[in-house]
Write a protein that holds these residues in place. Structure first.
Motif, PDB file in Angstrom:
ATOM      1  N   GLU A  50      88.972  70.919  67.402  1.00 26.81           N
ATOM      2  CA  GLU A  50      90.355  71.236  67.743  1.00 26.81           C
ATOM      3  C   GLU A  50      90.434  72.634  68.351  1.00 26.81           C
ATOM      4  O   GLU A  50      89.801  73.571  67.859  1.00 26.81           O
ATOM      5  N   HIS A 100      80.433  69.129  75.816  1.00 31.97           N
ATOM      6  CA  HIS A 100      80.270  70.564  75.629  1.00 31.97           C
ATOM      7  C   HIS A 100      78.857  71.033  75.961  1.00 31.97           C
ATOM      8  O   HIS A 100      78.668  72.056  76.663  1.00 31.97           O
ATOM      9  N   ARG A 115      89.867  66.950  75.755  1.00 29.33           N
ATOM     10  CA  ARG A 115      89.201  65.699  75.386  1.00 29.33           C
ATOM     11  C   ARG A 115      89.270  64.678  76.518  1.00 29.33           C
ATOM     12  O   ARG A 115      88.317  63.934  76.768  1.00 29.33           O
ATOM     13  N   GLU A 116      90.408  64.631  77.212  1.00 33.36           N
ATOM     14  CA  GLU A 116      90.592  63.633  78.269  1.00 33.36           C
ATOM     15  C   GLU A 116      89.841  64.002  79.541  1.00 33.36           C
ATOM     16  O   GLU A 116      89.256  63.139  80.203  1.00 33.36           O
ATOM     17  N   THR A 175      93.897  70.650  73.119  1.00 32.16           N
ATOM     18  CA  THR A 175      92.804  69.804  72.646  1.00 32.16           C
ATOM     19  C   THR A 175      92.819  68.453  73.360  1.00 32.16           C
ATOM     20  O   THR A 175      91.773  67.962  73.813  1.00 32.16           O
ATOM     21  N   ASP A 176      93.999  67.857  73.488  1.00 33.32           N
ATOM     22  CA  ASP A 176      94.101  66.541  74.132  1.00 33.32           C
ATOM     23  C   ASP A 176      93.655  66.611  75.591  1.00 33.32           C
ATOM     24  O   ASP A 176      92.962  65.697  76.078  1.00 33.32           O
ATOM     25  N   GLY A 234      84.650  69.667  71.401  1.00 33.47           N
ATOM     26  CA  GLY A 234      84.234  68.869  70.259  1.00 33.47           C
ATOM     27  C   GLY A 234      84.921  69.248  68.964  1.00 33.47           C
ATOM     28  O   GLY A 234      84.607  68.690  67.907  1.00 33.47           O
ATOM     29  N   ASP A 265      84.905  69.611  76.800  1.00 36.25           N
ATOM     30  CA  ASP A 265      85.490  69.152  75.548  1.00 36.25           C
ATOM     31  C   ASP A 265      84.719  69.872  74.451  1.00 36.25           C
ATOM     32  O   ASP A 265      83.548  69.557  74.214  1.00 36.25           O
TER      33      ASP A 265
END
Length: 228
Positions: free
Chosen positions: A54, A77, A71-72, A67-68, A52, A50
């Motif tokens: 966009e 990072h 993140r999931e 991005t989603d 962190g 991720d």
């Protein structure tokens, strides 16, 4: 780098990043692929981070990671950064050569994200630079896809980190064992110098060409294997 012998294409760590930006000093990691080849054994590690931030649409179009999704499913990072650097340093400690296609991008990303802690302390073999220095007059694109086609190497999903890393390793093997066998005679220091000097000369020529046509030269980097 004293103590490392010449490039042994049966012992290498091939490495590739997919990131958030084409500018190495701005990029954050999205995926990191590390393929260890030691004799007949190959081990692949791919890490999703991720970042962190966009992931810009332009970067998503390159590697396909949103991005989603990052993140999931991605790990923090800094954990991915630390594991990547540790794997590279461990490979060097075991006498493996690091394979990186267009090293000044990926290694500068690591150097920048680590606050300068990541340093090149072992041998690097850059199939992109080797091709450019050894065959400078070939009028063709030198993107990984084109380089693979030139050397007869199968590239899986382009811009998927593990596929790119494996393709770079195969190109490196062919360059050393089939096309430019004189490279096998170089020890690690000679091989590093050959690439660094060749890259500098190539970039100097590029800078002159761009300047003669009034084009922007600010992105021309002269340092290999990592930008200053």
């Amino acid at each position: 780098m004293t103590g490392f012998s010449g490039f042994d294409a049966s012992r290498m760590l091939s490495f590739d990043l997919e990131t958030t930006s084409r500018f190495p000093k701005e990029a954050r990691i999205v995926t990191s692929a590390l393929i260890t080849i030691d004799g007949s054994h190959a081990d692949t590690t791919e890490l999703l981070a991720d970042p962190g931030v966009e992931i810009p649409e332009q970067a998503q179009q390159v590697h396909g990671i949103t991005t989603d999704y990052a993140r999931e499913h991605g790990r923090p990072h800094d954990e991915v950064l630390e594991q990547t650097i540790t794997a590279i340093e461990d490979a060097w400690s075991r006498g493996l050569t690091l394979i990186v296609f267009n090293a000044p991008y990926d290694l500068t990303v690591l150097h920048t994200l680590s606050g300068g802690k990541f340093q090149v302390t072992g041998p690097v073999f850059d199939p992109f630079v080797v091709d450019k220095v050894k065959d400078p007059y070939r009028k063709a694109s030198r993107k990984l896809t084109n380089i693979c086609e030139h050397y007869g190497v199968t590239l899986g999903n382009a811009h998927e980190a593990s596929a790119d890393a494996m393709a770079a390793a195969r190109v490196a093997w062919k360059q050393v064992n089939k096309v430019f066998p004189d490279l096998k005679k170089m020890d690690s220091d000679e091989l590093m110098e050959f690439q660094a000097v060749g890259y500098y000369e190539s970039q100097t020529n590029l800078h002159k060409w761009l300047a003669s046509r009034g084009r922007d030269t600010s992105d021309v980097n002269f340092s290999w294997p990592m930008q200053g």
